[in-house]
Design a protein around this motif. Structure first.
Motif, mmCIF file in Angstrom:
data_model
loop_
_atom_site.group_PDB
_atom_site.id
_atom_site.type_symbol
_atom_site.label_atom_id
_atom_site.label_comp_id
_atom_site.label_asym_id
_atom_site.label_seq_id
_atom_site.Cartn_x
_atom_site.Cartn_y
_atom_site.Cartn_z
ATOM 1 N N LEU A 239 0.847 -1.196 0.000
ATOM 2 C CA LEU A 239 0.000 0.000 0.000
ATOM 3 C C LEU A 239 0.880 1.244 0.000
ATOM 4 C CD1 LEU A 239 -2.451 -1.072 2.878
ATOM 5 C CD2 LEU A 239 -2.818 -1.372 0.417
ATOM 6 N N VAL A 240 0.339 2.348 -0.478
ATOM 7 C CA VAL A 240 1.059 3.618 -0.435
ATOM 8 C C VAL A 240 0.751 4.315 0.878
ATOM 9 C CG1 VAL A 240 1.354 5.883 -1.499
ATOM 10 C CG2 VAL A 240 1.065 3.868 -2.936
ATOM 11 N N GLY A 241 1.801 4.759 1.571
ATOM 12 C CA GLY A 241 1.631 5.443 2.844
ATOM 13 C C GLY A 241 2.564 6.631 2.962
ATOM 14 N N LEU A 312 -8.778 -11.745 1.356
ATOM 15 C CA LEU A 312 -9.860 -10.981 1.959
ATOM 16 C C LEU A 312 -10.009 -9.652 1.239
ATOM 17 C CD1 LEU A 312 -7.960 -12.267 4.561
ATOM 18 C CD2 LEU A 312 -10.161 -11.812 5.645
ATOM 19 N N ARG A 313 -11.249 -9.188 1.139
ATOM 20 C CA ARG A 313 -11.530 -7.908 0.499
ATOM 21 C C ARG A 313 -12.046 -6.935 1.554
ATOM 22 N NH1 ARG A 313 -11.800 -6.336 -4.638
ATOM 23 N NH2 ARG A 313 -11.545 -8.521 -5.279
ATOM 24 N N ALA A 324 -0.356 -3.829 -4.526
ATOM 25 C CA ALA A 324 -0.452 -5.281 -4.657
ATOM 26 C C ALA A 324 -1.154 -5.828 -3.414
ATOM 27 C CB ALA A 324 0.939 -5.897 -4.808
ATOM 28 N N PRO A 325 -1.981 -6.874 -3.602
ATOM 29 C CA PRO A 325 -2.429 -7.427 -4.891
ATOM 30 C C PRO A 325 -3.221 -6.374 -5.676
ATOM 31 C CG PRO A 325 -2.965 -8.913 -3.059
ATOM 32 C CD PRO A 325 -2.560 -7.608 -2.455
ATOM 33 N N THR A 326 -3.135 -6.477 -6.987
ATOM 34 C CA THR A 326 -3.859 -5.540 -7.827
ATOM 35 C C THR A 326 -5.355 -5.817 -7.744
ATOM 36 O OG1 THR A 326 -3.570 -7.000 -9.729
ATOM 37 C CG2 THR A 326 -1.950 -5.243 -9.442
ATOM 38 N N ILE A 334 -9.751 -2.853 -1.072
ATOM 39 C CA ILE A 334 -8.372 -3.276 -0.830
ATOM 40 C C ILE A 334 -8.374 -4.782 -0.624
ATOM 41 C CG2 ILE A 334 -6.439 -3.158 0.789
ATOM 42 C CD1 ILE A 334 -7.229 -0.244 1.302
ATOM 43 N N VAL A 335 -7.494 -5.472 -1.343
ATOM 44 C CA VAL A 335 -7.386 -6.923 -1.237
ATOM 45 C C VAL A 335 -6.157 -7.267 -0.409
ATOM 46 C CG1 VAL A 335 -7.027 -9.077 -2.510
ATOM 47 C CG2 VAL A 335 -8.593 -7.334 -3.400
#
Length: 645
Positions: A239-241, A312-313, A324-326, A334-335
């Motif tokens: 994730l982007v943080g 999980l979603r 990722a995951p895309t 978010i997966v």
């Protein structure tokens, strides 16, 4: 050092398949070179062995420069994937072959052969023919043959690729035992991660001809420094943080940073990595053994022997972009990938469709690569226009910038670049000045060999003037970058128009444009143009669905967007929408190379660029151009034909 590579480069038809690789491998080390198919790893091996010529760079084996030596003079053993045994020779004769060529006495040959038969687990099989052996046994013969002349370096090119899983495990252990016993320096090429982790003292990860990272397997897995290595070595949640004091902020969530964050400042954007085994699941949030991420629905639950894989979603997190995951185009969720040991599955059985609380025990922060621009300049007024607007966009996007000067006499070029550096340097994340005597296409190609770029920026005066169409085509086909054409003085774009076709490449157009324009605070209009005179409800519905997905995708990036559907001539409708909508930037998909590898501007692209002389145009290159050449040629040409009357 046993093996030293200095700036090793190999080109095919002008394209670098091995791109300035430098590497040192210690005496007796088992080094594994890993990467996807086509990354250049086998070519590196063949260059070390002398089976491929070297365009640039040098190879040293045990301190001896063997760059121009023959394979026989290098003292290496080579094991191929498909055995390459002499079918008319017995096992013993195959093993003795290299010794016979070197005219080693018969008694010494037999002694060495028997040693290797025993070492490779082939004792008693010397008189058999290769066809009488299993695949695993044949590969053992190939290994013994490669070791027969006591090479100082052993090279193995995916030697177990054609074998089944159980045999591969047995041979890996046998190879490691033999290599350790003999102490021979070894380079092993594979794309199998399990194989690489089990065998390697150190790993080198390659992609697109570049050596991205080198280090011990555990280090590269737990603390990678690049997005590609993080996602290629094992499964990654990324994730982007943002770095903050004491940890990392991911949207509204704060994570303590439990791994060393090298080269990170307290306000820097980062990519937050957590592996599936670092994910914890619980029925209640207070039962989690880590930082709370959210509540998600179980989409997949797969038995994998000693552990369980789950997907999980989770609902969207405000301001959070998953890498990722895309997720599917238009999906805002978010997966998360998770794994659990069987002991955990027995304590808390989980079924598909259940909702579980998701936490993270441990994260690692990578430097976010950001955007990398190259601005071309020959000192002309149109180049100055590109420098002015390109520099302003780079400041807003926090992009690294390379200024490439070309086309002037040495003294004039140096003066121009010095003035440019003084003018643009303030406020840029990073600035590099480069000069070249080459023409535009060659200059760009050489720079892209040195480092990849996301965006090239070029001033232009129309396609029909000064070989403009030829130059643009050459620049487009020189790499995987996108291209921004700037025709005249223009403020920073605030209202962009993206013309889409509802195709897979159009998704790339939206994604890159959104990634760039989010930094400019710009708004986007997504335009789909239907054929004139047709009222096909299915076609209308597909266009509406694609535009809605595109709008949702842009919302994840924080870019406001609206959608428009028009009907008629593509060229005419684009120009009309530019006027009516007050747009100051047009985004089009880049024409892909033809079957001869040439990029040419034709049809609607040429028409639009010739007429639209007051606004910048961003040409976005689809990733399909790099991954599936035949598909991109056929698929993209078909797409272009659909929008060009």
């Amino acid at each position: 050092m046993s093996i030293v590579l200095e700036q090793l480069t190999k080109r095919y038809e002008g394209y670098p398949v091995v791109n300035h690789i430098s590497l040192e491998i210690a005496e007796g080390e088992f080094f594994v070179l890993i990467g996807p198919s086509g990354s250049g790893k086998s070519t590196v091996l063949r260059m070390i062995a002398g089976l491929n010529t070297i365009d640039e760079g040098r190879v040293f084996l045990h301190g001896r420069d063997v760059t121009y030596a023959t394979p026989q003079q290098r003292g290496v053993g080579f094991v191929f994937q498909h055995y390459a045994l002499f079918r008319h020779m017995s096992v013993a004769e195959n093993i003795e072959f290299a010794l016979r060529v070197r005219q080693v006495p018969a008694a010494e040959r037999r002694q060495r052969r028997d040693e290797l038969l025993e070492l490779a687990g082939l004792a008693g099989l010397g008189q058999r023919m290769p066809a009488q052996l299993s695949g695993g046994q044949q590969q053992r013969v190939a290994l013994a043959r490669a070791l027969a002349h006591r090479p100082q370096v052993l090279l193995l090119d995916e030697p177990f690729g054609a074998l089944d899983a159980k045999i591969r495990v047995e041979l890996r252990r046998a190879l490691r035992r033999i290599q350790t016993e003999l102490g021979v320096t070894t380079i092993f090429v594979t794309h199998d991660q399990e194989e690489a982790f089990e065998l390697a003292d150190r790993l080198g990860v390659m992609n697109f001809g570049r050596l991205l990272e080198v280090g011990p397997p555990a280090e590269l897995y737990q603390r990678p420094q690049t997005e590609f290595v993080a996602t290629f070595l094992g499964t990654a949640n990324l994730l982007v943080g943002q770095c903050v004091p004491g940890g990392v902020q991911v949207g509204p969530l704060h994570f303590p940073l439990k791994t060393e964050a090298t080269q990170l400042s307290e306000t820097q954007r980062v990519q937050v990595l957590f592996r599936p085994e670092d994910v914890t699941l619980a029925a209640l949030p207070e039962a989690l053994g880590g930082t709370l991420l959210g509540q998600g629905e179980v989409e997949q639950n797969a038995f994998a022997g000693s552990f369980e894989r789950l997907r999980l979603r989770l609902p969207p997190l405000p301001g959070v972009r998953p890498i990722a995951p895309t997720v599917s185009f238009g999906d805002q969720s978010i997966v998360v990938e998770a794994t659990r040991l069987q002991e955990q599955t027995r304590r808390l059985p989980i079924q598909i469709g259940e909702h579980m609380w998701v936490g993270v025990r441990r994260i690692h922060a990578l430097v976010h690569p950001g955007l990398n621009f190259m601005i071309l300049t020959d000192g002309s007024p149109r180049s100055q226009i590109a420098l002015d607007l390109g520099g302003q966009i780079a400041r807003l996007a926090h992009a690294r910038v390379t200024i490439l000067g070309y086309g002037l006499q040495v003294e004039a070029l140096q003066n121009h670049l010095h003035e440019t550096k003084e003018k643009l340097g303030s406020g840029l994340a990073a600035l590099e000045i480069r000069a070249t005597p080459d023409l535009t296409d060659m200059a760009v190609a050489r720079e892209i060999e040195r480092q990849p770029f996301d965006l090239l920026i070029l001033g232009w005066e129309g396609l029909l003037q000064s070989r403009g169409a030829v130059i643009v085509g050459q620049v487009l086909q020189s790499g995987e970058h996108h291209l921004l054409l700037i025709p005249n003085l223009h403020p920073t774009p605030q209202h962009a128009l993206i013309c889409v076709t509802g195709s897979e490449p159009s998704k790339d157009d939206i994604l890159f444009a959104g990634r760039l324009l989010r930094h400019l605070g710009a708004e986007i209009t997504l335009l789909s143009i239907l054929p004139p005179g047709q009222r096909d409800p299915a076609l209308q519905e597909r266009a509406e669905r694609f535009l809605a997905d595109g709008k949702r995708t842009l919302s994840v990036l924080g870019v406001p967007a609206r959608t428009v559907i028009r009907s008629g001539s593509v060229h005419h409708e684009i120009m009309e929408q530019m006027k009516l909508g007050g747009h100051d930037l047009l985004v089009l998909g880049t024409p892909l190379a033809d079957r001869n590898g040439q990029v040419s501007l034709s049809g609607v692209v040429t028409q639009v660029l010739e007429e639209l002389k007051d606004h910048p145009v961003l040409l976005v290159r689809s990733h399909y151009a790099a991954t599936t050449p035949q598909l991109t040629v056929d698929g993209r040409i078909k797409i272009i034909e659909e929008i060009i009357p």
